[in-house]
Scaffold this motif. Structure first.
Motif, PDB file in Angstrom:
ATOM      1  N   HIS A 174     -19.032  21.560  11.715  1.00  0.00           N
ATOM      2  CA  HIS A 174     -19.093  20.099  11.788  1.00  0.00           C
ATOM      3  C   HIS A 174     -18.303  19.562  12.985  1.00  0.00           C
ATOM      4  O   HIS A 174     -18.716  18.570  13.605  1.00  0.00           O
ATOM      5  N   PHE A 175     -17.207  20.222  13.329  1.00  0.00           N
ATOM      6  CA  PHE A 175     -16.451  19.801  14.521  1.00  0.00           C
ATOM      7  C   PHE A 175     -17.271  20.040  15.780  1.00  0.00           C
ATOM      8  O   PHE A 175     -17.387  19.154  16.645  1.00  0.00           O
ATOM      9  N   LEU A 176     -17.856  21.232  15.885  1.00  0.00           N
ATOM     10  CA  LEU A 176     -18.646  21.554  17.070  1.00  0.00           C
ATOM     11  C   LEU A 176     -19.886  20.676  17.163  1.00  0.00           C
ATOM     12  O   LEU A 176     -20.210  20.154  18.240  1.00  0.00           O
ATOM     13  N   LYS A 177     -20.560  20.483  16.038  1.00  0.00           N
ATOM     14  CA  LYS A 177     -21.760  19.644  16.026  1.00  0.00           C
ATOM     15  C   LYS A 177     -21.406  18.211  16.420  1.00  0.00           C
ATOM     16  O   LYS A 177     -22.126  17.569  17.202  1.00  0.00           O
ATOM     17  N   GLY A 178     -20.304  17.681  15.890  1.00  0.00           N
ATOM     18  CA  GLY A 178     -19.899  16.323  16.229  1.00  0.00           C
ATOM     19  C   GLY A 178     -19.562  16.187  17.700  1.00  0.00           C
ATOM     20  O   GLY A 178     -19.962  15.199  18.349  1.00  0.00           O
ATOM     21  N   THR A 179     -18.844  17.153  18.251  1.00  0.00           N
ATOM     22  CA  THR A 179     -18.467  17.118  19.662  1.00  0.00           C
ATOM     23  C   THR A 179     -19.696  17.176  20.565  1.00  0.00           C
ATOM     24  O   THR A 179     -19.831  16.383  21.510  1.00  0.00           O
ATOM     25  N   LEU A 180     -20.606  18.099  20.265  1.00  0.00           N
ATOM     26  CA  LEU A 180     -21.802  18.241  21.095  1.00  0.00           C
ATOM     27  C   LEU A 180     -22.755  17.061  20.921  1.00  0.00           C
ATOM     28  O   LEU A 180     -23.453  16.679  21.867  1.00  0.00           O
ATOM     29  N   THR A 181     -22.773  16.462  19.735  1.00  0.00           N
ATOM     30  CA  THR A 181     -23.602  15.280  19.527  1.00  0.00           C
ATOM     31  C   THR A 181     -23.114  14.126  20.396  1.00  0.00           C
ATOM     32  O   THR A 181     -23.917  13.397  21.002  1.00  0.00           O
ATOM     33  N   LEU A 182     -21.798  13.955  20.461  1.00  0.00           N
ATOM     34  CA  LEU A 182     -21.239  12.929  21.353  1.00  0.00           C
ATOM     35  C   LEU A 182     -21.594  13.213  22.802  1.00  0.00           C
ATOM     36  O   LEU A 182     -21.976  12.313  23.559  1.00  0.00           O
ATOM     37  N   LEU A 183     -21.489  14.485  23.193  1.00  0.00           N
ATOM     38  CA  LEU A 183     -21.835  14.874  24.565  1.00  0.00           C
ATOM     39  C   LEU A 183     -23.308  14.617  24.845  1.00  0.00           C
ATOM     40  O   LEU A 183     -23.687  14.204  25.955  1.00  0.00           O
ATOM     41  N   SER A 184     -24.149  14.820  23.829  1.00  0.00           N
ATOM     42  CA  SER A 184     -25.592  14.652  24.012  1.00  0.00           C
ATOM     43  C   SER A 184     -25.992  13.197  24.240  1.00  0.00           C
ATOM     44  O   SER A 184     -27.114  12.933  24.682  1.00  0.00           O
ATOM     45  N   LYS A 185     -25.106  12.275  23.927  1.00  0.00           N
ATOM     46  CA  LYS A 185     -25.406  10.856  24.139  1.00  0.00           C
ATOM     47  C   LYS A 185     -25.321  10.470  25.615  1.00  0.00           C
ATOM     48  O   LYS A 185     -25.829   9.419  26.018  1.00  0.00           O
ATOM     49  N   LEU A 186     -24.655  11.312  26.415  1.00  0.00           N
ATOM     50  CA  LEU A 186     -24.571  11.040  27.850  1.00  0.00           C
ATOM     51  C   LEU A 186     -25.926  11.280  28.503  1.00  0.00           C
ATOM     52  O   LEU A 186     -26.664  12.192  28.110  1.00  0.00           O
ATOM     53  N   PRO A 187     -26.278  10.488  29.513  1.00  0.00           N
ATOM     54  CA  PRO A 187     -27.544  10.734  30.211  1.00  0.00           C
ATOM     55  C   PRO A 187     -27.493  12.051  30.970  1.00  0.00           C
ATOM     56  O   PRO A 187     -26.427  12.502  31.398  1.00  0.00           O
ATOM     57  N   LEU A 188     -28.646  12.658  31.156  1.00  0.00           N
ATOM     58  CA  LEU A 188     -28.687  13.944  31.834  1.00  0.00           C
ATOM     59  C   LEU A 188     -28.182  13.861  33.273  1.00  0.00           C
ATOM     60  O   LEU A 188     -27.655  14.843  33.805  1.00  0.00           O
ATOM     61  N   CYS A 189     -28.300  12.693  33.890  1.00  0.00           N
ATOM     62  CA  CYS A 189     -27.806  12.552  35.264  1.00  0.00           C
ATOM     63  C   CYS A 189     -26.288  12.728  35.337  1.00  0.00           C
ATOM     64  O   CYS A 189     -25.744  13.065  36.401  1.00  0.00           O
ATOM     65  N   LEU A 190     -25.595  12.530  34.214  1.00  0.00           N
ATOM     66  CA  LEU A 190     -24.148  12.782  34.166  1.00  0.00           C
ATOM     67  C   LEU A 190     -23.836  14.192  33.671  1.00  0.00           C
ATOM     68  O   LEU A 190     -22.769  14.740  33.975  1.00  0.00           O
ATOM     69  N   LEU A 191     -24.764  14.773  32.914  1.00  0.00           N
ATOM     70  CA  LEU A 191     -24.553  16.123  32.388  1.00  0.00           C
ATOM     71  C   LEU A 191     -24.863  17.201  33.423  1.00  0.00           C
ATOM     72  O   LEU A 191     -24.242  18.265  33.420  1.00  0.00           O
ATOM     73  N   TYR A 192     -25.793  16.918  34.324  1.00  0.00           N
ATOM     74  CA  TYR A 192     -26.169  17.939  35.297  1.00  0.00           C
ATOM     75  C   TYR A 192     -25.042  18.322  36.263  1.00  0.00           C
ATOM     76  O   TYR A 192     -24.944  19.503  36.641  1.00  0.00           O
ATOM     77  N   PRO A 193     -24.185  17.405  36.710  1.00  0.00           N
ATOM     78  CA  PRO A 193     -23.041  17.856  37.524  1.00  0.00           C
ATOM     79  C   PRO A 193     -22.142  18.849  36.786  1.00  0.00           C
ATOM     80  O   PRO A 193     -21.596  19.772  37.401  1.00  0.00           O
ATOM     81  N   ILE A 194     -21.994  18.657  35.476  1.00  0.00           N
ATOM     82  CA  ILE A 194     -21.235  19.626  34.665  1.00  0.00           C
ATOM     83  C   ILE A 194     -21.931  20.979  34.708  1.00  0.00           C
ATOM     84  O   ILE A 194     -21.297  22.024  34.858  1.00  0.00           O
ATOM     85  N   SER A 195     -23.245  20.953  34.598  1.00  0.00           N
ATOM     86  CA  SER A 195     -24.028  22.177  34.640  1.00  0.00           C
ATOM     87  C   SER A 195     -23.875  22.881  35.986  1.00  0.00           C
ATOM     88  O   SER A 195     -23.724  24.107  36.049  1.00  0.00           O
ATOM     89  N   SER A 196     -23.916  22.125  37.062  1.00  0.00           N
ATOM     90  CA  SER A 196     -23.795  22.716  38.400  1.00  0.00           C
ATOM     91  C   SER A 196     -22.439  23.384  38.590  1.00  0.00           C
ATOM     92  O   SER A 196     -22.342  24.478  39.166  1.00  0.00           O
ATOM     93  N   PHE A 197     -21.390  22.732  38.089  1.00  0.00           N
ATOM     94  CA  PHE A 197     -20.054  23.325  38.188  1.00  0.00           C
ATOM     95  C   PHE A 197     -19.973  24.597  37.342  1.00  0.00           C
ATOM     96  O   PHE A 197     -19.440  25.620  37.783  1.00  0.00           O
ATOM     97  N   ALA A 198     -20.527  24.541  36.136  1.00  0.00           N
ATOM     98  CA  ALA A 198     -20.517  25.706  35.257  1.00  0.00           C
ATOM     99  C   ALA A 198     -21.283  26.867  35.879  1.00  0.00           C
ATOM    100  O   ALA A 198     -20.890  28.038  35.748  1.00  0.00           O
ATOM    101  N   ALA A 199     -22.378  26.558  36.579  1.00  0.00           N
ATOM    102  CA  ALA A 199     -23.166  27.602  37.241  1.00  0.00           C
ATOM    103  C   ALA A 199     -22.346  28.302  38.316  1.00  0.00           C
ATOM    104  O   ALA A 199     -22.404  29.530  38.458  1.00  0.00           O
TER     105      ALA A 199
END
Length: 295
Positions: A10-35
């Motif tokens: 429930h902690f992980l699901k809640g955290t990722l659900t909050l993260l999922s509310k961000l638009p992909l244009c803000l999530l993709y820079p995180i992805s690029s750094f992780a890559a």
């Protein structure tokens, strides 16, 4: 699930659900750094990726392999980010990002009384594929076959993510029994089989040429499909932009050479065409070609 595991879930699901509310244009820079971290700092399976690319494309220049490697890691992280996004993405945004072509091939098969074995690969974002259910004009059950994760928390989370469009996830060990139940239910099923990984064991008689390499292959989808008199369909995935995909259904025509599993081998040729069209989007980190054929 034990109380401690339930709390973690429930902690992980809640955290990722909050993260999922961000638009992909803000999530993709995180992805690029992780890559970059995954590729250049951690070096996660980098040798496997580069070796696979060189073997599959022996005439490719070192510069091409380098570029494909960079693009592969970015897409691998994009796949993870886009999967998380399923916890918060709207149907409207899904329809804007996923274009589906030729779903009537599936509709016709179901109308004729056949269930469908839908072959696809670890290409593009396979976690978004269940969105195709929104484009069918029938009541067939959409299911995907999966291998349960050892970590029960992550396994439960992935089942939650994969149920976003109402499809059912069937553990590999229960595949045939559950598909028989669905077939008897009267509406039939569309079952997604991702069959491009190497078989679990080292002893198999099923060998073919895939990506120019003699390799063994999984035949379970066709074995089940033949028993249940299914039609075979391939889902061609074409990334058109970051987070945008064209999904096209194609009838699989069997290879007429008298050898076993003509539909599976035909599927692998279709998948090879997909991969060669745009190489970085396949799962090159998998040790696909590690088994050797002892003739």
């Amino acid at each position: 699930m034990k109380k401690k595991e339930s709390l973690k879930y429930h902690f992980l699901k809640g955290t990722l659900t909050l993260l999922s509310k961000l638009p992909l244009c803000l999530l993709y820079p995180i992805s690029s750094f992780a890559a970059w971290v995954l590729r250049d700092v951690v070096g996660y399976r980098r040798k496997v990726v580069e070796d696979n690319l060189r073997r599959a494309f022996p005439k490719a220049s070192p510069e091409s392999v380098k570029i494909w490697t960079q693009q592969f890691y970015r897409h691998l992280c994009d796949t993870f980010i886009e999967s998380i996004k399923l916890l918060g993405i709207s149907d409207k945004e899904v329809d804007r990002r996923i274009k589906v072509f030729n779903p009537e091939i599936v509709d016709q098969a179901i109308a004729e009384g056949h269930s469908v074995v839908l072959f696809l690969g670890h290409y593009g974002n396979w976690e978004w594929v269940p969105a195709i259910v929104r484009h069918f004009r029938n009541d067939a059950e959409m299911v995907q076959i999966y291998h349960p994760l050892r970590n029960k928390v992550f396994d439960r989370l992935m089942l939650k993510i994969r149920s976003r469009f109402g499809s059912e996830s069937i553990p590999m060990a229960n595949t045939y029994r559950r598909l028989v139940e669905l077939q008897r239910g009267g509406n039939g099923f569309v079952a997604g089989f991702i069959s491009d990984q190497r078989p679990a064991g080292h002893h198999t008689d099923n060998w073919t040429e895939f990506m120019g390499i003699e390799t063994d292959y999984i035949s379970g989808g066709e074995i089940i499909g033949n028993r249940l008199h299914c039609k075979y369909v391939y889902l061609d995935v074409e990334p058109t932009d970051r987070g945008h995909y064209n999904l096209t259904f194609k009838e699989i025509k069997p290879i007429d050479d008298g050898k076993d599993f003509p539909y599976t081998r035909s599927y692998l040729k279709l998948l090879e065409d997909t991969i060669r069209r745009n190489p970085p989007y396949w799962l090159w980190s998998h040790k696909r070609f590690s088994h050797r054929h002892d003739k």
